[in-house]
Scaffold this motif. Structure first.
Motif, PDB file in Angstrom:
ATOM      1  N   CYS A  30     122.872  -2.741  16.092  1.00  0.00           N
ATOM      2  CA  CYS A  30     123.494  -1.695  15.262  1.00  0.00           C
ATOM      3  C   CYS A  30     124.375  -2.300  14.161  1.00  0.00           C
ATOM      4  CB  CYS A  30     124.327  -0.768  16.148  1.00  0.00           C
ATOM      5  SG  CYS A  30     125.191   0.491  15.183  1.00  0.00           S
ATOM      6  N   PRO A  31     124.044  -2.056  12.887  1.00  0.00           N
ATOM      7  CA  PRO A  31     124.828  -2.640  11.797  1.00  0.00           C
ATOM      8  C   PRO A  31     126.208  -2.011  11.657  1.00  0.00           C
ATOM      9  CG  PRO A  31     123.179  -1.151  10.909  1.00  0.00           C
ATOM     10  CD  PRO A  31     122.933  -1.232  12.390  1.00  0.00           C
ATOM     11  N   VAL A  32     126.374  -0.794  12.168  1.00  0.00           N
ATOM     12  CA  VAL A  32     127.701  -0.159  12.082  1.00  0.00           C
ATOM     13  C   VAL A  32     128.652  -0.839  13.060  1.00  0.00           C
ATOM     14  CG1 VAL A  32     128.979   1.985  12.472  1.00  0.00           C
ATOM     15  CG2 VAL A  32     126.801   2.041  11.246  1.00  0.00           C
ATOM     16  N   PRO A  74     125.092   3.430  19.648  1.00  0.00           N
ATOM     17  CA  PRO A  74     123.868   4.172  19.960  1.00  0.00           C
ATOM     18  C   PRO A  74     123.703   4.517  21.436  1.00  0.00           C
ATOM     19  CG  PRO A  74     123.367   1.885  19.344  1.00  0.00           C
ATOM     20  CD  PRO A  74     124.819   2.106  19.063  1.00  0.00           C
ATOM     21  N   CYS A  99     126.893   6.914  11.801  1.00  0.00           N
ATOM     22  CA  CYS A  99     125.592   6.265  12.018  1.00  0.00           C
ATOM     23  C   CYS A  99     124.765   6.462  10.759  1.00  0.00           C
ATOM     24  CB  CYS A  99     124.918   6.910  13.233  1.00  0.00           C
ATOM     25  SG  CYS A  99     123.134   6.683  13.303  1.00  0.00           S
ATOM     26  N   THR A 100     124.105   5.411  10.305  1.00  0.00           N
ATOM     27  CA  THR A 100     123.332   5.506   9.060  1.00  0.00           C
ATOM     28  C   THR A 100     121.901   5.983   9.286  1.00  0.00           C
ATOM     29  OG1 THR A 100     122.506   3.256   9.200  1.00  0.00           O
ATOM     30  CG2 THR A 100     124.646   3.554   8.117  1.00  0.00           C
ATOM     31  N   CYS A 146     119.562   4.284  10.663  1.00  0.00           N
ATOM     32  CA  CYS A 146     118.713   3.181  10.192  1.00  0.00           C
ATOM     33  C   CYS A 146     117.562   2.871  11.146  1.00  0.00           C
ATOM     34  CB  CYS A 146     119.559   1.937   9.969  1.00  0.00           C
ATOM     35  SG  CYS A 146     120.087   1.135  11.509  1.00  0.00           S
ATOM     36  N   HIS A 147     117.593   3.398  12.359  1.00  0.00           N
ATOM     37  CA  HIS A 147     116.544   3.211  13.380  1.00  0.00           C
ATOM     38  C   HIS A 147     116.495   1.798  13.963  1.00  0.00           C
ATOM     39  CE1 HIS A 147     114.446   7.123  12.717  1.00  0.00           C
ATOM     40  NE2 HIS A 147     114.889   6.965  11.491  1.00  0.00           N
ATOM     41  N   CYS A 175     118.400   0.459  16.184  1.00  0.00           N
ATOM     42  CA  CYS A 175     118.621   0.511  17.640  1.00  0.00           C
ATOM     43  C   CYS A 175     117.330   0.887  18.367  1.00  0.00           C
ATOM     44  CB  CYS A 175     119.736   1.501  17.972  1.00  0.00           C
ATOM     45  SG  CYS A 175     119.528   3.121  17.225  1.00  0.00           S
ATOM     46  N   THR A 192     117.819   7.961  17.745  1.00  0.00           N
ATOM     47  CA  THR A 192     118.243   8.705  16.546  1.00  0.00           C
ATOM     48  C   THR A 192     117.972  10.208  16.700  1.00  0.00           C
ATOM     49  OG1 THR A 192     116.175   8.093  15.478  1.00  0.00           O
ATOM     50  CG2 THR A 192     118.093   6.805  14.898  1.00  0.00           C
TER      51      THR A 192
HETATM   52  S1  SF4 Z   1     120.470   4.346  13.820  1.00  0.00           S
HETATM   53 FE1  SF4 Z   1     121.150   3.159  15.593  1.00  0.00          FE
HETATM   54  S2  SF4 Z   1     121.405   1.068  14.812  1.00  0.00           S
HETATM   55 FE2  SF4 Z   1     121.349   2.414  13.023  1.00  0.00          FE
HETATM   56  S3  SF4 Z   1     123.502   2.883  12.603  1.00  0.00           S
HETATM   57 FE3  SF4 Z   1     122.717   4.532  13.932  1.00  0.00          FE
HETATM   58  S4  SF4 Z   1     123.243   3.887  15.995  1.00  0.00           S
HETATM   59 FE4  SF4 Z   1     123.437   2.069  14.701  1.00  0.00          FE
END
Ligand code: SF4
Ligand code: SF4
Length: 327
Positions: free
Chosen positions: A16-18, A30, A53-54, A56-57, A59, A70
């Motif tokens: 997870c980049p966050v 996540p 959370c972005t 971004c998938h 995770c 997600t």
């Molecule tokens: S989609 Fe998953 S990896 Fe991406 S920011 Fe959200 S929790 Fe973190």
């Protein structure tokens, strides 16, 4: 819901980049939002920080149990019932007032009854009008005649991302009256493409899918890195990422590939409107990686990546600005 398959391996947390950003320390992560919250609703109330959370998938891709993290996050957001940060509420109000997340700064509409619609999306019409003009010119040079309709509104993807299901259904109803008249819709934003395909059932093609087999040449002088949009590679599918690389290589762009090209820039999931400091911090991490690579700039295929990275001073081109017809 497949959250009971979690083996607590922690792969999603590491991906997870966050969670990897100092400004994301309040994000529950996540596993808490995608596994624990659906199973133990009494522990689910992390408040607005659950929205950091972005989408971004990353995770999901890392999860060995294929848990749809997600999807669980989207459900959690829809249950927050407007408790989000003020930026998300403003965005919802903008859509209710104008039909778009940001006001359109573009008025070169083409409404000639062509059977293809170019759909620039809210950011393309409001913030990246040069990208919109470049994409339209490129399509015209490739003999792809198209309309750009003033009546096409927000696709609804940003609304779903902040849990505004009713508003998303409303814009879909209005849009269908316009979009269903076209045989095909071409879009610059992978999030719009995904939304128009999955929620509207339309034939929506992202620009990279349109350009993939066409004779193109580079307009980008120097050495360029890639910003791989999350919603292209992990949303529309990994083959679209290969298409993007293939288009640029065949056009003769001098590409410098770096491991960080796949990492989310922080521009998606409503992060820039809801948590601008976190979105900026994630973008700065990426800018540092590109600076270390010594490139002249970055090419991407997503208006949200373009905007978020340009805000941090990086030179960023959309694919439609990086190539032209090879005559
Ligand atoms: S989609 Fe998953 S990896 Fe991406 S920011 Fe959200 S929790 Fe973190
Ligand atoms: S990666 Fe999947 S299995 Fe592992 S902790 Fe995360 S949700 Fe559970």
């Amino acid at each position: 819901m497949n959250s009971d398959r979690c083996i607590k391996c922690g792969s999603c947390l590491r991906a997870c980049p966050v969670l990897g950003d100092a400004r994301g320390a309040l994000f529950p992560g996540p596993r808490a939002t995608g596994v624990d919250a659906p199973r133990f609703p009494e522990r689910a109330d992390a408040g607005p920080s659950a929205l950091m959370c972005t989408m971004c998938h990353a995770c999901e891709l890392a999860c060995p149990s294929s848990i749809t993290l997600t999807k669980a996050m989207l459900r959690l957001r829809s249950e927050l019932k407007g408790q989000g940060p003020s930026g998300h509420l403003r965005m919802r109000e903008n859509v209710m007032a104008t039909g778009r997340t940001v006001s359109a700064d573009f008025d070169e509409w083409v409404e000639e009854g062509n059977d293809i619609l170019y759909f620039p999306g809210c950011i393309g019409l409001g913030r990246l009008t040069s990208m919109t003009r470049a994409a339209s010119s490129l399509l015209t040079s490739l003999d792809i005649k198209h309309d750009i309709s003033s009546r096409a509104l927000c696709c609804g993807s940003p609304l779903l991302k902040v849990g505004a299901l009713e508003e998303a259904a409303n814009v879909k109803r209005s849009n269908m009256e316009v979009l269903s008249a076209y045989r095909k819709v071409v879009v610059s934003c992978p999030g719009c493409a995904y939304q128009l395909r999955t929620e509207y059932g339309l034939e929506a093609k992202h620009m990279v899918e349109v350009l993939r087999d066409l004779p193109l040449r580079s307009r980008a002088e120097g050495r360029w890195a890639l910003q791989m949009p999350c919603h292209l590679k992990r949303g529309l599918g990994p083959w679209t990422a290969e298409d993007l690389v293939g288009i640029l290589e065949r056009a003769g762009v001098e590409l410098v590939r770096i491991p960080e090209e796949d990492v989310c820039c922080g521009g998606g999931g409503g992060l820039p409107s809801g948590f601008p400091e976190l979105a900026a911090s994630m973008a700065r991490s990426k800018v540092r990686a590109y600076e270390r690579a010594g490139v002249d700039g970055v090419i991407t295929a997503c208006p949200f990546c373009c905007l978020n990275l340009r805000r941090e001073g990086l030179r960023v081109l959309d694919i439609s600005e990086a190539v032209s017809l090879n005559e």
